[in-house]
Design a protein around this motif. Sequence first.
Motif, PDB file in Angstrom:
ATOM      1  N   GLY A 167      35.858 -46.613  78.472  1.00  0.00           N
ATOM      2  CA  GLY A 167      34.908 -47.414  79.254  1.00  0.00           C
ATOM      3  C   GLY A 167      34.834 -48.854  78.758  1.00  0.00           C
ATOM      4  O   GLY A 167      34.632 -49.779  79.538  1.00  0.00           O
ATOM      5  N   LEU A 168      34.980 -49.020  77.453  1.00  0.00           N
ATOM      6  CA  LEU A 168      34.936 -50.383  76.892  1.00  0.00           C
ATOM      7  C   LEU A 168      36.308 -51.053  76.948  1.00  0.00           C
ATOM      8  O   LEU A 168      36.482 -52.166  76.449  1.00  0.00           O
ATOM      9  CB  LEU A 168      34.443 -50.341  75.431  1.00  0.00           C
ATOM     10  N   ASN A 169      37.258 -50.319  77.536  1.00  0.00           N
ATOM     11  CA  ASN A 169      38.605 -50.871  77.715  1.00  0.00           C
ATOM     12  C   ASN A 169      39.268 -51.215  76.381  1.00  0.00           C
ATOM     13  O   ASN A 169      39.948 -52.240  76.262  1.00  0.00           O
ATOM     14  CB  ASN A 169      38.475 -52.131  78.597  1.00  0.00           C
ATOM     15  N   LEU A 170      39.057 -50.354  75.404  1.00  0.00           N
ATOM     16  CA  LEU A 170      39.603 -50.607  74.064  1.00  0.00           C
ATOM     17  C   LEU A 170      40.955 -49.913  73.901  1.00  0.00           C
ATOM     18  O   LEU A 170      41.203 -48.893  74.547  1.00  0.00           O
ATOM     19  CB  LEU A 170      38.641 -50.058  73.006  1.00  0.00           C
ATOM     20  N   PRO A 171      41.808 -50.432  73.024  1.00  0.00           N
ATOM     21  CA  PRO A 171      43.077 -49.748  72.778  1.00  0.00           C
ATOM     22  C   PRO A 171      42.860 -48.320  72.241  1.00  0.00           C
ATOM     23  O   PRO A 171      41.853 -48.057  71.579  1.00  0.00           O
ATOM     24  CB  PRO A 171      43.753 -50.616  71.712  1.00  0.00           C
ATOM     25  N   GLN A 172      43.811 -47.448  72.552  1.00  0.00           N
ATOM     26  CA  GLN A 172      43.725 -46.028  72.185  1.00  0.00           C
ATOM     27  C   GLN A 172      43.527 -45.791  70.689  1.00  0.00           C
ATOM     28  O   GLN A 172      43.009 -44.764  70.288  1.00  0.00           O
ATOM     29  CB  GLN A 172      45.004 -45.300  72.619  1.00  0.00           C
ATOM     30  N   GLN A 173      43.966 -46.759  69.868  1.00  0.00           N
ATOM     31  CA  GLN A 173      43.851 -46.556  68.414  1.00  0.00           C
ATOM     32  C   GLN A 173      42.386 -46.293  68.006  1.00  0.00           C
ATOM     33  O   GLN A 173      42.128 -45.666  66.980  1.00  0.00           O
ATOM     34  CB  GLN A 173      44.386 -47.777  67.660  1.00  0.00           C
ATOM     35  N   TYR A 174      41.438 -46.737  68.817  1.00  0.00           N
ATOM     36  CA  TYR A 174      40.029 -46.539  68.457  1.00  0.00           C
ATOM     37  C   TYR A 174      39.575 -45.093  68.622  1.00  0.00           C
ATOM     38  O   TYR A 174      38.484 -44.743  68.207  1.00  0.00           O
ATOM     39  CB  TYR A 174      39.137 -47.514  69.240  1.00  0.00           C
ATOM     40  N   ASN A 175      40.454 -44.267  69.214  1.00  0.00           N
ATOM     41  CA  ASN A 175      40.128 -42.840  69.238  1.00  0.00           C
ATOM     42  C   ASN A 175      40.023 -42.280  67.817  1.00  0.00           C
ATOM     43  O   ASN A 175      39.282 -41.340  67.567  1.00  0.00           O
ATOM     44  CB  ASN A 175      41.175 -42.050  70.031  1.00  0.00           C
ATOM     45  N   PHE A 176      40.778 -42.875  66.875  1.00  0.00           N
ATOM     46  CA  PHE A 176      40.671 -42.426  65.475  1.00  0.00           C
ATOM     47  C   PHE A 176      39.316 -42.819  64.912  1.00  0.00           C
ATOM     48  O   PHE A 176      38.683 -42.073  64.181  1.00  0.00           O
ATOM     49  CB  PHE A 176      41.781 -43.044  64.604  1.00  0.00           C
ATOM     50  N   ASP A 177      38.888 -44.018  65.268  1.00  0.00           N
ATOM     51  CA  ASP A 177      37.580 -44.502  64.816  1.00  0.00           C
ATOM     52  C   ASP A 177      36.469 -43.569  65.285  1.00  0.00           C
ATOM     53  O   ASP A 177      35.608 -43.181  64.508  1.00  0.00           O
ATOM     54  CB  ASP A 177      37.313 -45.876  65.471  1.00  0.00           C
ATOM     55  N   VAL A 178      36.525 -43.227  66.586  1.00  0.00           N
ATOM     56  CA  VAL A 178      35.417 -42.418  67.101  1.00  0.00           C
ATOM     57  C   VAL A 178      35.463 -40.992  66.546  1.00  0.00           C
ATOM     58  O   VAL A 178      34.428 -40.354  66.407  1.00  0.00           O
ATOM     59  CB  VAL A 178      35.302 -42.432  68.650  1.00  0.00           C
ATOM     60  N   GLU A 179      36.652 -40.532  66.173  1.00  0.00           N
ATOM     61  CA  GLU A 179      36.690 -39.216  65.514  1.00  0.00           C
ATOM     62  C   GLU A 179      35.919 -39.279  64.201  1.00  0.00           C
ATOM     63  O   GLU A 179      35.240 -38.336  63.814  1.00  0.00           O
ATOM     64  CB  GLU A 179      38.132 -38.774  65.286  1.00  0.00           C
ATOM     65  N   GLU A 180      36.049 -40.399  63.505  1.00  0.00           N
ATOM     66  CA  GLU A 180      35.306 -40.551  62.247  1.00  0.00           C
ATOM     67  C   GLU A 180      33.797 -40.711  62.501  1.00  0.00           C
ATOM     68  O   GLU A 180      32.998 -40.246  61.705  1.00  0.00           O
ATOM     69  CB  GLU A 180      35.825 -41.757  61.461  1.00  0.00           C
ATOM     70  N   LEU A 181      33.492 -41.339  63.621  1.00  0.00           N
ATOM     71  CA  LEU A 181      32.060 -41.484  63.952  1.00  0.00           C
ATOM     72  C   LEU A 181      31.443 -40.126  64.286  1.00  0.00           C
ATOM     73  O   LEU A 181      30.238 -39.943  64.258  1.00  0.00           O
ATOM     74  CB  LEU A 181      31.876 -42.419  65.161  1.00  0.00           C
ATOM     75  N   ASN A 182      32.297 -39.184  64.656  1.00  0.00           N
ATOM     76  CA  ASN A 182      31.868 -37.848  65.073  1.00  0.00           C
ATOM     77  C   ASN A 182      32.246 -36.800  64.028  1.00  0.00           C
ATOM     78  O   ASN A 182      32.333 -35.631  64.306  1.00  0.00           O
ATOM     79  CB  ASN A 182      32.574 -37.507  66.395  1.00  0.00           C
ATOM     80  N   ASN A 183      32.452 -37.258  62.799  1.00  0.00           N
ATOM     81  CA  ASN A 183      33.048 -36.386  61.802  1.00  0.00           C
ATOM     82  C   ASN A 183      32.153 -35.223  61.395  1.00  0.00           C
ATOM     83  O   ASN A 183      32.607 -34.127  61.087  1.00  0.00           O
ATOM     84  CB  ASN A 183      33.370 -37.231  60.571  1.00  0.00           C
ATOM     85  N   TYR A 184      30.892 -35.466  61.412  1.00  0.00           N
ATOM     86  CA  TYR A 184      29.966 -34.583  60.768  1.00  0.00           C
ATOM     87  C   TYR A 184      28.847 -34.311  61.751  1.00  0.00           C
ATOM     88  O   TYR A 184      28.556 -35.173  62.583  1.00  0.00           O
ATOM     89  CB  TYR A 184      29.459 -35.376  59.560  1.00  0.00           C
ATOM     90  N   ASN A 185      28.260 -33.124  61.695  1.00  0.00           N
ATOM     91  CA  ASN A 185      27.149 -32.951  62.615  1.00  0.00           C
ATOM     92  C   ASN A 185      25.986 -32.213  61.977  1.00  0.00           C
ATOM     93  O   ASN A 185      26.159 -31.351  61.134  1.00  0.00           O
ATOM     94  CB  ASN A 185      27.596 -32.263  63.907  1.00  0.00           C
ATOM     95  N   ASP A 186      24.817 -32.631  62.384  1.00  0.00           N
ATOM     96  CA  ASP A 186      23.584 -32.009  61.910  1.00  0.00           C
ATOM     97  C   ASP A 186      22.946 -31.313  63.087  1.00  0.00           C
ATOM     98  O   ASP A 186      22.851 -31.894  64.171  1.00  0.00           O
ATOM     99  CB  ASP A 186      22.590 -33.083  61.457  1.00  0.00           C
ATOM    100  N   THR A 187      22.513 -30.101  62.848  1.00  0.00           N
ATOM    101  CA  THR A 187      21.817 -29.367  63.897  1.00  0.00           C
ATOM    102  C   THR A 187      20.324 -29.402  63.573  1.00  0.00           C
ATOM    103  O   THR A 187      19.947 -29.164  62.429  1.00  0.00           O
ATOM    104  CB  THR A 187      22.308 -27.905  63.906  1.00  0.00           C
ATOM    105  N   ARG A 188      19.527 -29.725  64.553  1.00  0.00           N
ATOM    106  CA  ARG A 188      18.075 -29.697  64.338  1.00  0.00           C
ATOM    107  C   ARG A 188      17.436 -28.832  65.414  1.00  0.00           C
ATOM    108  O   ARG A 188      17.783 -28.958  66.600  1.00  0.00           O
ATOM    109  CB  ARG A 188      17.516 -31.120  64.405  1.00  0.00           C
ATOM    110  N   VAL A 189      16.545 -27.950  64.990  1.00  0.00           N
ATOM    111  CA  VAL A 189      15.800 -27.159  65.975  1.00  0.00           C
ATOM    112  C   VAL A 189      14.315 -27.380  65.723  1.00  0.00           C
ATOM    113  O   VAL A 189      13.877 -27.414  64.568  1.00  0.00           O
ATOM    114  CB  VAL A 189      16.167 -25.659  65.927  1.00  0.00           C
ATOM    115  N   THR A 190      13.563 -27.567  66.798  1.00  0.00           N
ATOM    116  CA  THR A 190      12.161 -27.962  66.657  1.00  0.00           C
ATOM    117  C   THR A 190      11.271 -27.182  67.622  1.00  0.00           C
ATOM    118  O   THR A 190      11.670 -26.909  68.750  1.00  0.00           O
ATOM    119  CB  THR A 190      12.009 -29.478  66.965  1.00  0.00           C
TER     120      THR A 190
END
Length: 318
Positions: A151-174
């Motif tokens: 959507g931001l029209n960025l080169p495909q190489q940034y797919n590696f960046d976003v994988e790192e942004l999504n590397n870890y996840n926290d689950t919260r239940v409330t």
Amino acid sequence: MASESDIPILDFRKSKGVTLEEGSERWKEMSLKIKEAFESHGCFILRCDEISNELREELFTGLKSLFDLPEETKKKFVVPKPYRGYISKSHLIPHSETFGIDNSPKSNSSLQDFTNLMWPQGNPSFCKALSSMTLKTRELSLLVLKMVVEGLNLPQQYNFDVEELNNYNDTRVTKYQLPKDGKDSEVALALHTDKGTLGFICENEVQGLQVVSKTGNYVDVKVPSDGIVVIAGDILKAWSNGRFRAAPHRVVIRGDEERFVFVLFAVPKEGMVIKGPSELVDDENHPLRYRPFIYDEFVHYQHSTRTDESALEKFAGL
Ligand SMILES: O=C(O)CCC(=O)C(=O)O
Ligand SMILES: [Fe+2]
């Protein structure tokens, strides 16, 4: 005409004939809609088949029995990290109780450990539902982030960046309590922005989420029964050089039905330096808004100083 109180609803349902093959025209169109939603609202509602009614039912039945466990059992879940473990009756969240569960990047073992601690005799159906929700939202999170790159029209190489942004996840239940002392409504979770990359909120059909619009008004988020709210956090805002909003939000409880939510927070890889694409910076219209920083240091700053309002600007703003 769409108004600022209309939170976009984006339909990913294969059962409705939506196919989102990476690189296809429909994928590109949807990517643009995601970009626009994050720019204008900082959030959107996602409809998808992955989280079926059966899965929701199993999850929310399990959550009800989880919060019905004795307080001594729930208190056994201690995690030595900010905002994790079992939190109840704290000054931060006086009207709710919550479990923040850390997931290691590649396994769901911590969810299993959590379930075994709560039910030493086991509760396989709840464990399965919680793991399945976590896995599915995590996959959706990567999909959304790849669409952000498109959507931001960025080169495909940034797919590696976003994988790192999504590397870890926290689950919260409330579980939120009902309004007390005969009040019609109560703010059950104070206004905040999420500190990670993205948040996926799945509720038990008891509404209550409000986001603050660009012009500063509270907007009720009306979530369809098969919808999930996707909210951009401070990290995505910083990474996008402030093009995206991190929607400030809160929870207001009304009525006589209890609200339960499952939230998955996608967070960056430990030690990741948050530095957005140079393509999103230009001196004239989009000067650099944030210095490069490490996610964990941001969370530590936010937690130790208890700064919520504009924490990102105060910590890393230029
Ligand atoms: O209950 C909700 O809808 C929102 C929960 C939330 O914002 C959070 O846990 O950060
Ligand atoms: Fe939140």
